[in-house]
Design an enzyme around this catalytic site. Structure first.
Site, short mmCIF file in Angstrom:
data_model
loop_
_atom_site.label_atom_id
_atom_site.label_comp_id
_atom_site.label_asym_id
_atom_site.label_seq_id
_atom_site.Cartn_x
_atom_site.Cartn_y
_atom_site.Cartn_z
N LYS A 18 3.33 2.78 -5.07
CA LYS A 18 2.75 1.40 -4.87
C LYS A 18 1.05 1.27 -5.56
CE LYS A 18 1.33 -0.31 -1.11
NZ LYS A 18 -0.08 -0.70 -1.06
N PRO A 104 1.70 12.49 -2.94
CA PRO A 104 0.79 12.78 -1.78
C PRO A 104 0.64 12.10 -0.60
CG PRO A 104 -0.25 12.78 -4.22
CD PRO A 104 1.30 12.22 -4.27
N ILE A 105 0.35 12.78 0.36
CA ILE A 105 0.31 12.00 1.72
C ILE A 105 -1.01 11.33 1.87
CG2 ILE A 105 0.39 12.24 3.98
CD1 ILE A 105 2.37 14.77 3.42
N ALA A 106 -1.07 10.20 2.48
CA ALA A 106 -2.61 9.55 2.77
C ALA A 106 -3.32 9.56 1.16
CB ALA A 106 -3.31 10.40 3.70
N GLY A 108 -3.05 6.45 -0.95
CA GLY A 108 -3.45 5.15 -1.34
C GLY A 108 -2.38 4.42 -2.28
N ILE A 109 -0.87 5.15 -2.27
CA ILE A 109 -0.02 4.50 -3.03
C ILE A 109 1.14 4.52 -2.24
CG2 ILE A 109 -0.93 5.36 -5.15
CD1 ILE A 109 0.65 8.06 -5.06
N GLY A 110 0.98 4.27 -1.18
CA GLY A 110 2.07 3.58 -0.21
C GLY A 110 3.21 4.38 0.04
N GLY A 111 3.09 5.54 -0.10
CA GLY A 111 4.32 6.90 0.09
C GLY A 111 4.97 6.61 1.34
N GLY A 112 4.64 6.67 2.44
CA GLY A 112 5.20 6.50 3.60
C GLY A 112 5.86 5.05 3.76
N ASP A 146 2.00 -3.13 5.08
CA ASP A 146 2.53 -3.13 3.71
C ASP A 146 3.97 -2.92 3.36
OD1 ASP A 146 2.32 -0.63 4.61
OD2 ASP A 146 1.41 0.14 2.76
#
EC number: 2.7.1.148
Length: 299
Positions: A18, A104-106, A108-112, A146
């Site tokens: 995202k 990547p984790i944490a 800013g692209i909404g992974g989790g 989100d």
């Protein structure tokens, strides 16, 4: 047997990155949630969720960013599974869930959140619950602000404007598929830390979108902001030179996404994107530097 071979009825879904093209912080509610105006697109790169019916529940993770993923019930994927099972009833079959963690984790692209959204969509189909988008979005919102946005991304992929705490969604017309480079140097930023570092929470909302064509979109983005950028830079000063690098590689526009620290750069075409991605990857081994295209607006 690899993680993506099927032992029974199964579903695999993309959990797309995202990308917040613009993010305006317009206020804060009494409960602490910030009010936001966001222009969001979704990339054709992301994590993947694979789910199949099984004799007992299980959760496994692979991929380049698997090592930082919690495997217990605190994981959003498992929270999504449990929330949907609670809604659908105790007789729903056990499932084996596999997460291929490519983002990547944490960052800013909404992974989790995107992983959880893809899980809701896959289980809604696998368990034959036939819940509509509004119901899934309500379940998602109970897990995170989100989730509705990411649910839209996993289901449709089309650009949108999100308002409120992220739950008010509206389609945006005129945005083409954008050649886009996503870059992260390994910096992880926790979203709550970035919001706590904000010095100003009452800002002007997004201007009406004018996005017909890539040049017009980039001109529009120059009239917008990411209000989280100053706070993120105060925590991770290396974001600024990363943006300068993207601009030096010929980006039409570059900005940090969301709460960071991933930055995106829009390029004029695929060849310019590919060239910049290769140069940055060659010059910075170990960086996440992934070329992608965003999904376009509805025709």
């Amino acid at each position: 047997m690899t993680a993506f071979q099927n032992a029974g009825p199964s579903i695999t879904r993309l959990a797309p990155a995202k990308i917040n093209l613009a993010l305006h912080v317009t206020g804060r509610r009494d409960d602490g949630y910030h009010l936001l105006d966001m222009l969001v697109v979704f990339a054709d790169q992301g994590d993947r969720i694979h789910i199949e019916k099984a004799g007992s529940d299980s959760f496994t993770v692979s991929g380049p960013f698997a090592s930082g993923i919690p495997a217990g019930r605190g994981n959003l994927v498992l929270k999504a599974r449990d929330a949907l099972r609670q809604h659908g009833g105790p007789d729903l079959s056990p499932v084996a869930i596999h997460l291929e963690k490519n983002l990547p984790i944490a960052s800013g692209i909404g992974g989790g959140s995107s992983d959880a959204a893809a899980t809701l969509l896959a289980l809604n189909t696998l368990w034959q619950l036939d819940l509509d988008f509004e119901m899934l979005a309500a379940i998602g919102l109970s897990l995170g602000a989100d989730l509705p946005m990411c649910l839209h991304g996993a289901a449709h992929g089309t650009p949108l404007i999100a308002r409120g705490i992220g739950e008010e969604l509206n389609d945006v017309s005129g945005i083409a598929a954008l050649p886009m480079l996503l870059v992260n140097d390994g910096t992880a930023l926790a979203t709550p830390d970035v919001f706590r570092a904000l010095t100003r929470r009452e800002n002007a909302p997004l201007p009406p979108p004018a996005c017909e064509g890539t040049d017009a979109l980039c001109a529009y983005l120059r009239e917008t902001r990411n209000d989280l950028l100053p706070a993120a830079i105060s925590l991770a000063p290396q974001i600024e030179p990363k943006l300068a690098l993207l601009r030096a590689k010929g980006a039409l526009y570059a900005r940090m996404s969301g709460s960071g620290a991933t930055c995106f750069a829009i390029f004029s075409d695929k060849s310019a994107l590919t060239r910049a991605a290769k140069e940055i990857a060659d010059e910075n081994p170990g960086w996440f530097a992934v070329p992608s295209h965003s999904f376009p607006s509805r025709a």
